[in-house]
Design a protein around this motif. Structure first.
Motif, PDB file in Angstrom:
ATOM      1  N   LEU A 225      48.980  58.395  19.545  1.00 32.15           N
ATOM      2  CA  LEU A 225      49.168  58.593  20.992  1.00 32.15           C
ATOM      3  C   LEU A 225      50.531  58.076  21.422  1.00 32.15           C
ATOM      4  N   LEU A 226      51.102  58.739  22.423  1.00 31.77           N
ATOM      5  CA  LEU A 226      52.320  58.215  23.040  1.00 31.77           C
ATOM      6  C   LEU A 226      51.912  57.461  24.296  1.00 31.77           C
ATOM      7  N   ALA A 227      52.468  56.272  24.446  1.00 27.52           N
ATOM      8  CA  ALA A 227      52.152  55.419  25.602  1.00 27.52           C
ATOM      9  C   ALA A 227      53.450  55.222  26.379  1.00 27.52           C
TER      10      ALA A 227
ATOM     11  N   THR B 244      50.258  39.901  17.050  1.00 29.04           N
ATOM     12  CA  THR B 244      49.292  40.879  16.523  1.00 29.04           C
ATOM     13  C   THR B 244      47.866  40.324  16.577  1.00 29.04           C
ATOM     14  N   ASP B 245      47.698  39.183  17.266  1.00 29.24           N
ATOM     15  CA  ASP B 245      46.359  38.583  17.366  1.00 29.24           C
ATOM     16  C   ASP B 245      45.708  38.921  18.710  1.00 29.24           C
ATOM     17  N   GLU B 246      44.744  38.097  19.116  1.00 24.31           N
ATOM     18  CA  GLU B 246      43.948  38.352  20.338  1.00 24.31           C
ATOM     19  C   GLU B 246      44.806  38.426  21.604  1.00 24.31           C
ATOM     20  N   ARG B 247      46.044  37.926  21.556  1.00 23.65           N
ATOM     21  CA  ARG B 247      46.877  37.942  22.767  1.00 23.65           C
ATOM     22  C   ARG B 247      47.410  39.349  23.066  1.00 23.65           C
ATOM     23  N   ASN B 248      47.404  40.212  22.054  1.00 23.50           N
ATOM     24  CA  ASN B 248      47.966  41.550  22.230  1.00 23.50           C
ATOM     25  C   ASN B 248      47.023  42.427  23.082  1.00 23.50           C
ATOM     26  N   LEU B 249      47.575  43.100  24.083  1.00 23.09           N
ATOM     27  CA  LEU B 249      46.719  43.912  24.976  1.00 23.09           C
ATOM     28  C   LEU B 249      46.040  45.064  24.240  1.00 23.09           C
ATOM     29  N   ALA B 250      46.655  45.556  23.178  1.00 24.73           N
ATOM     30  CA  ALA B 250      46.019  46.610  22.376  1.00 24.73           C
ATOM     31  C   ALA B 250      44.776  46.033  21.693  1.00 24.73           C
ATOM     32  N   TYR B 251      44.908  44.805  21.189  1.00 25.33           N
ATOM     33  CA  TYR B 251      43.758  44.118  20.587  1.00 25.33           C
ATOM     34  C   TYR B 251      42.663  43.917  21.645  1.00 25.33           C
ATOM     35  N   LYS B 252      43.095  43.405  22.829  1.00 24.85           N
ATOM     36  CA  LYS B 252      42.124  43.134  23.900  1.00 24.85           C
ATOM     37  C   LYS B 252      41.397  44.413  24.317  1.00 24.85           C
ATOM     38  N   ALA B 253      42.118  45.519  24.341  1.00 28.46           N
ATOM     39  CA  ALA B 253      41.515  46.797  24.738  1.00 28.46           C
ATOM     40  C   ALA B 253      40.449  47.200  23.718  1.00 28.46           C
ATOM     41  N   ALA B 254      40.759  47.045  22.438  1.00 31.26           N
ATOM     42  CA  ALA B 254      39.791  47.405  21.394  1.00 31.26           C
ATOM     43  C   ALA B 254      38.583  46.478  21.457  1.00 31.26           C
TER      44      ALA B 254
ATOM     45  N   LEU C 293      58.472  46.842  32.238  1.00 31.89           N
ATOM     46  CA  LEU C 293      58.283  48.282  32.008  1.00 31.89           C
ATOM     47  C   LEU C 293      56.850  48.615  31.593  1.00 31.89           C
ATOM     48  N   ALA C 294      55.945  47.628  31.668  1.00 37.48           N
ATOM     49  CA  ALA C 294      54.530  47.808  31.307  1.00 37.48           C
ATOM     50  C   ALA C 294      54.334  48.155  29.829  1.00 37.48           C
ATOM     51  N   GLY C 295      55.217  47.660  28.987  1.00 36.18           N
ATOM     52  CA  GLY C 295      55.133  47.936  27.548  1.00 36.18           C
ATOM     53  C   GLY C 295      53.813  47.488  26.937  1.00 36.18           C
ATOM     54  N   GLY C 296      53.350  46.296  27.274  1.00 34.38           N
ATOM     55  CA  GLY C 296      52.069  45.804  26.747  1.00 34.38           C
ATOM     56  C   GLY C 296      50.898  46.554  27.368  1.00 34.38           C
ATOM     57  N   SER C 297      50.969  46.766  28.687  1.00 31.28           N
ATOM     58  CA  SER C 297      49.873  47.437  29.403  1.00 31.28           C
ATOM     59  C   SER C 297      49.650  48.851  28.882  1.00 31.28           C
ATOM     60  N   CYS C 298      50.741  49.569  28.584  1.00 30.24           N
ATOM     61  CA  CYS C 298      50.550  50.958  28.147  1.00 30.24           C
ATOM     62  C   CYS C 298      49.998  50.991  26.723  1.00 30.24           C
ATOM     63  N   ASN C 299      50.223  49.952  25.936  1.00 29.60           N
ATOM     64  CA  ASN C 299      49.600  49.896  24.605  1.00 29.60           C
ATOM     65  C   ASN C 299      48.089  49.728  24.750  1.00 29.60           C
TER      66      ASN C 299
ATOM     67  N   GLU D 287      38.746  51.973  35.169  1.00 29.09           N
ATOM     68  CA  GLU D 287      37.970  50.776  35.527  1.00 29.09           C
ATOM     69  C   GLU D 287      37.974  49.778  34.365  1.00 29.09           C
ATOM     70  N   LEU D 288      37.859  50.295  33.158  1.00 34.33           N
ATOM     71  CA  LEU D 288      37.957  49.403  31.993  1.00 34.33           C
ATOM     72  C   LEU D 288      39.367  48.814  31.911  1.00 34.33           C
ATOM     73  N   GLY D 289      40.362  49.660  32.163  1.00 32.93           N
ATOM     74  CA  GLY D 289      41.761  49.232  32.100  1.00 32.93           C
ATOM     75  C   GLY D 289      42.064  48.095  33.061  1.00 32.93           C
ATOM     76  N   ALA D 290      41.458  48.151  34.256  1.00 31.98           N
ATOM     77  CA  ALA D 290      41.718  47.123  35.272  1.00 31.98           C
ATOM     78  C   ALA D 290      41.252  45.750  34.786  1.00 31.98           C
ATOM     79  N   LYS D 291      40.289  45.715  33.851  1.00 32.37           N
ATOM     80  CA  LYS D 291      39.833  44.422  33.313  1.00 32.37           C
ATOM     81  C   LYS D 291      40.888  43.812  32.389  1.00 32.37           C
ATOM     82  N   LEU D 292      41.798  44.648  31.895  1.00 31.67           N
ATOM     83  CA  LEU D 292      42.810  44.164  30.942  1.00 31.67           C
ATOM     84  C   LEU D 292      44.095  43.727  31.630  1.00 31.67           C
ATOM     85  N   GLY D 293      44.462  44.421  32.710  1.00 33.13           N
ATOM     86  CA  GLY D 293      45.724  44.092  33.383  1.00 33.13           C
ATOM     87  C   GLY D 293      45.950  45.023  34.549  1.00 33.13           C
ATOM     88  N   SER D 294      46.750  44.561  35.516  1.00 38.09           N
ATOM     89  CA  SER D 294      46.922  45.292  36.772  1.00 38.09           C
ATOM     90  C   SER D 294      47.593  46.653  36.583  1.00 38.09           C
TER      91      SER D 294
END
Ligand code: C5P
Length: 314
Positions: A6-8, A63-73, A104-110, A133-140
């Motif tokens: 995917l492109l983010a 690459t651990d739990e702090r990464n928003l991609a990890y948090k999303a999964a 630039l929302a680099g972490g959020s788009c991941n 709605e799920l996304g809002a739980k991860l970041g604004s």
């Protein structure tokens, strides 16, 4: 099982107004957000274990739990435990193109890409609203990253109203690679310095939100008037970031001297962008800026506005 790629897309803020405090400790904002074609590529692949693993070659990306991609999964595994046990764990590979901690929302788009990708991979059939709605739980910014395009964002930034898309506009981004600004710091400092002027009653709050909906930036976007959009660029966070980070202030000044349509810091910085009407104009700005500042620490990107948020490419 095959890989989902995917492109983010990154975003810039055409408008950012801090209105007041919220009971949840965040700020009430009124923003106009715009997706740009600078994007990270996110690859998702089932790994046959029960673990989430993030891979990224960028040294500043955890690459651990702090990464928003990890948090999303992790959020998806909690929300859909049966599907998770059926499909098993996943490897997430982030090909970083968007500068980190840059506004630039680099972490959020991941994080947004992982939500969209797992919905497809696990055949959940979630609607865009459910994903947001799920996304809002991860970041604004995550809900906007899912939708993409041009939109008004209010509340914490998660309440979106789409605007007509602007695809004939270019943004030249410039950022000192070694200079990052923490979003939390920017908002906290803003509260300390300007909190006394915050709107506190609900009526005024609704009035300020409404002002953005019916305001001149939205009118300029509806008329696709690039010159006017550029003149109306606004970001309250410049009031705290520019004095604290003189290099960002100097960068903004240097970009203004090149006479583009308009110049503004994006989000909490440290990226500054200049708007242009064509790729040729944007490329000229890039080479002039490169010549003028001649600093190997300065990253410059020519980008185009896009209507895309998260795009499945494979
Ligand atoms: O939502 P996100 O995690 O991206 O926000 C990062 C930080 O920015 C928050 O912890 C908060 O300090 C600040 N913030 C805020 N008000 C918002 C959005 C973010 O104060 N609407």
């Amino acid at each position: 099982m095959h890989t989902y790629s995917l492109l983010a897309h990154a975003k810039i803020n055409l408008y950012l107004e801090v209105i007041g405090d919220r009971p949840d400790g965040y700020h009430e904002l009124a923003m106009v957000l715009q997706s740009i074609d600078l994007a990270d590529r996110i690859d998702l692949r089932a790994n046959g274990t029960n673990r989430i693993q993030v891979h990224c070659d960028h040294p500043q990306v955890p690459t651990d739990e702090r990464n928003l991609a990890y948090k999303a999964a992790a959020l998806m595994t909690e929300e859909f435990p049966d599907t998770f046990s059926q499909f098993g764990g996943i490897d997430i590979t982030i090909h970083k193109r968007i500068p980190v901690e840059a506004g630039l929302a680099g972490g959020s788009c991941n994080g947004a890409a992982v939500l969209v990708g797992l919905d497809l991979m696990w055949k959940l059939g979630l609607t865009q609203i459910e994903l947001q709605e799920l996304g809002a739980k991860l970041g604004s910014d995550v809900p906007f990253c899912i939708a993409g395009g041009t939109a008004i964002a209010t509340g914490r930034g998660e309440q979106l109203s789409p605007l007509p898309s602007l695809e004939d506009m270019y943004a030249v981004l410039a950022k000192y690679q070694s200079l990052s600004v923490s979003t939390g710091w920017a908002y906290q400092t803003y509260r300390q310095q300007f909190g006394e002027a915050y709107v506190s009653n609900r009526q005024d709050l609704l009035g300020r939100r409404q002002r953005v909906h019916s305001g001149s930036m939205v009118a300029a976007i509806s008329h696709r008037n690039n010159e006017q959009i550029a003149q109306l660029l606004h970001n309250d966070l410049e009031r705290v970031v520019l004095p604290a980070q003189p290099r960002v202030a100097q960068l903004k000044k240097a970009m203004q001297q090149l006479n583009p349509l308009g110049v503004m810091m994006s989000g909490s910085g440290s990226t500054v962008f200049a708007l242009a009407n064509s790729r040729a104009q944007a490329e000229t700005l890039r080479s002039q800026l490169q010549q003028q500042l001649a600093d190997p620490d300065l990253g410059i990107w020519v980008t185009r506005f896009t209507a895309n948020g998260i795009q499945l490419i494979r």
